[in-house]
Design a protein around this motif. Structure first.
Motif, PDB file in Angstrom:
ATOM      1  N   LYS A  73       0.875  -1.297  -0.103  1.00  0.00           N
ATOM      2  CA  LYS A  73      -0.341   0.042   0.592  1.00  0.00           C
ATOM      3  C   LYS A  73       0.894   1.153   0.208  1.00  0.00           C
ATOM      4  O   LYS A  73       0.631   2.484  -0.276  1.00  0.00           O
ATOM      5  N   LYS A  76       2.308   1.542  -3.148  1.00  0.00           N
ATOM      6  CA  LYS A  76       1.202   2.209  -4.517  1.00  0.00           C
ATOM      7  C   LYS A  76       1.287   3.428  -4.289  1.00  0.00           C
ATOM      8  O   LYS A  76       0.790   4.584  -5.330  1.00  0.00           O
ATOM      9  N   GLU A  77       0.954   4.234  -3.017  1.00  0.00           N
ATOM     10  CA  GLU A  77       0.502   5.652  -2.771  1.00  0.00           C
ATOM     11  C   GLU A  77       1.767   6.487  -2.916  1.00  0.00           C
ATOM     12  O   GLU A  77       1.672   7.592  -3.579  1.00  0.00           O
ATOM     13  N   SER A  79       4.539   4.927  -4.902  1.00  0.00           N
ATOM     14  CA  SER A  79       5.050   6.096  -6.580  1.00  0.00           C
ATOM     15  C   SER A  79       3.935   4.315  -7.780  1.00  0.00           C
ATOM     16  O   SER A  79       3.803   3.438  -7.571  1.00  0.00           O
ATOM     17  N   PRO A  80       2.828   5.531  -8.493  1.00  0.00           N
ATOM     18  CA  PRO A  80       1.738   4.437  -8.139  1.00  0.00           C
ATOM     19  C   PRO A  80       1.983   3.315  -9.720  1.00  0.00           C
ATOM     20  O   PRO A  80       1.794   2.443 -10.341  1.00  0.00           O
ATOM     21  N   GLU A  81       2.910   4.030 -10.373  1.00  0.00           N
ATOM     22  CA  GLU A  81       3.610   3.457 -11.578  1.00  0.00           C
ATOM     23  C   GLU A  81       4.491   2.680 -12.317  1.00  0.00           C
ATOM     24  O   GLU A  81       4.965   1.591 -12.202  1.00  0.00           O
ATOM     25  N   GLY A 103      -3.492  -3.751  -5.252  1.00  0.00           N
ATOM     26  CA  GLY A 103      -2.425  -2.823  -6.719  1.00  0.00           C
ATOM     27  C   GLY A 103      -1.247  -3.864  -7.048  1.00  0.00           C
ATOM     28  O   GLY A 103      -0.101  -3.324  -7.748  1.00  0.00           O
ATOM     29  N   LYS A 131       2.564   2.118 -18.014  1.00  0.00           N
ATOM     30  CA  LYS A 131       1.903   3.570 -17.307  1.00  0.00           C
ATOM     31  C   LYS A 131       2.437   4.619 -17.331  1.00  0.00           C
ATOM     32  O   LYS A 131       1.955   5.497 -17.190  1.00  0.00           O
TER      33      LYS A 131
END
Length: 455
Positions: A73, A76-77, A79-81, A103, A131
């Motif tokens: 979590k 992903k917060e 560095s979402p790519e 994710g 992405k």
């Protein structure tokens, strides 16, 4: 084998696992980073990481994977790519499902097969790049949309003809009605189409403009409807057409009168069915775009002469918006001229504030075959060459080939003489010697008349 430019972060509390994974991957990727402390993940994400290979458990005796889900979590917060692949020696279907929901891209069990590990990580690198590219494209699109809104030319005009056009535009803009804009070249059809889009409920979505007049017939379908990979020699990948790119927004089909009849039938089918079929593909794809068309041709005459399909015309002209030529907007000529002067003076950093009386009269007496576009061009040129703080008659350069003299509307001798003097000055761009010769006068005689008529 050449290594792929990519950064892979390996996170596990077992140094042997880290060593094994690094040895397995270092022959394939340029940058392999390892850490046995998940608390360092955040700082390591400061550099661009393509894939994180993340262990699920870090505390002795705990095998529920909650720590791995927590760090997933966090990643992903920040560095979402970045692609996250979870690894554990204690696999369960429920844990894998939870990880994917939060994710994670994939899930690998220890011990792994080296080929499978490379395959999963390599796929993760490609996904991260895809992405990242999409994010960049979205950023570019947002910037273009911002610039698009900032660069909008306001519709300027006080004439009754222009006021009527603006009122109709304001009524129809919030609807999804198809609009056909009619008018000569340079009357502002693009500006109106853009303003309709910006006043509609679709304004946050794309405005796609395509000039059908300059589009080769052979490219019509691929450009508007898109094409599938392999549809023709250079079709290297599936590509969206303009109708798909306009999803949720507006597509502006400029110079629609130039489309040949056999292509008109294909466009009609798309407009009627609200579906397109890419070239080389048999799949119908729905479209969601408001359609605005424009032409400088007499499209109704074309229809009567069977050069434009009647059924297509009735599909695109739910609303017809007629833009008057500039010669029918006398009240607007100086308004537009001063607007362009302000814009061009700022562009070229010139301290020009006004247009002189003689120059204003010349602008009002010209018949403007090129309409607003020609006016803008003439003012831009005058701004560049002017040496004073006001545009003078001699700064204006009209097209002598297209120049029409004004026929006197009165038999009054003074008014007639004044008109002919204006015409001569306009014809010769303010050159007194040439104008005097044209009128059969001496320079002194012409100057006396200019003073007499306060010209």
């Amino acid at each position: 084998m050449r290594k792929k430019e990519a950064s892979i972060l390996l996170v596990d509390d077992d140094d042997d696992i880290l060593f094994s994974a690094k040895i397995s991957l270092k022959n394939h990727f340029t940058n392999i980073i390892t850490t046995n402390n998940p608390k360092t993940i955040i700082t390591k994400l400061a550099q661009q990481i393509d894939v994180v290979l993340l262990d699920m458990n870090y505390r002795i005796g705990f095998e529920d994977g909650k720590e791995g889900l927590y760090w997933l979590k966090q990643i992903k917060e920040i560095s979402p790519e970045t692609t996250v692949i979870l690894m554990t020696a204690f696999g369960s279907v429920n844990l894998a499902v939870d990880a994917i929901k939060q994710g994670a891209t994939d899930f690998i069990l220890k011990p792994w097969n080296s080929e499978k590990l490379y395959s999963i990580v390599n796929a993760g690198v490609e996904l991260a790049r895809s992405k990242r590219k999409n994010t960049q494209l979205e950023t570019i699109q947002e910037q273009q949309n911002k610039e698009f809104h900032q660069q909008t030319e306001h519709i300027i005009g006080a004439s009754s003809a222009m006021n009527d056009a603006v009122k109709l535009m304001q009524k129809v803009a919030p609807t999804d009605a198809n609009i056909l804009i009619l008018g000569e070249n340079g009357t502002g059809k693009y500006v109106f189409a853009k303003e309709i889009h910006l006043q509609s409920n679709r304004k946050k979505h794309p405005f796609i403009h395509i000039d059908l007049g300059s589009l080769n017939e052979n490219l019509f379908e691929s450009e508007l409807f898109g094409y599938a990979k392999g549809a023709f020699t250079d079709a290297q990948k599936d590509t969206q057409g303009r109708f798909e790119l306009a999803k949720g927004g507006t597509i502006f089909l400029d110079e629609i009168g130039n489309i040949p009849l056999h292509l008109q039938a294909k466009l009609l089918t798309v407009i009627q069915n609200k579906k397109i079929m890419r070239l080389g593909e048999a799949i119908e794809r729905p479209i969601d775009a408001r359609i605005i068309c424009a032409t400088n041709a007499d499209i109704h005459k074309m229809m009567d002469e069977d050069n434009f399909r009647q059924d297509l015309l009735y599909r695109i002209n739910t609303i017809e918006l007629h833009l008057p030529p500039l010669r029918e907007r006398q009240e607007d000529i100086l308004l537009l001229a001063n607007h362009f002067l302000k814009t061009q003076a700022n562009k070229y950093r010139k301290l020009i504030k006004t247009i002189s009386k003689s120059a204003s009269d010349a602008l009002l007496n010209y018949h403007w075959p090129g309409n607003i576009r020609e006016l803008e061009h003439i003012i831009e040129r005058a701004t560049i060459i002017s040496d004073t703080n006001a545009i003078q008659m001699e700064d204006l350069h009209f097209s002598t080939k297209k120049f029409e003299t004004n026929i006197p509307k009165t038999l009054n001798l003074e008014d007639t003489e004044k008109t002919f003097i204006k015409n001569a000055l306009n014809k010769h761009q303010g050159n007194i010697s040439k104008a005097a010769k044209e009128l059969g006068l001496t320079r002194a005689a012409l100057y006396r008349r200019l003073e007499k008529y306060k010209m």
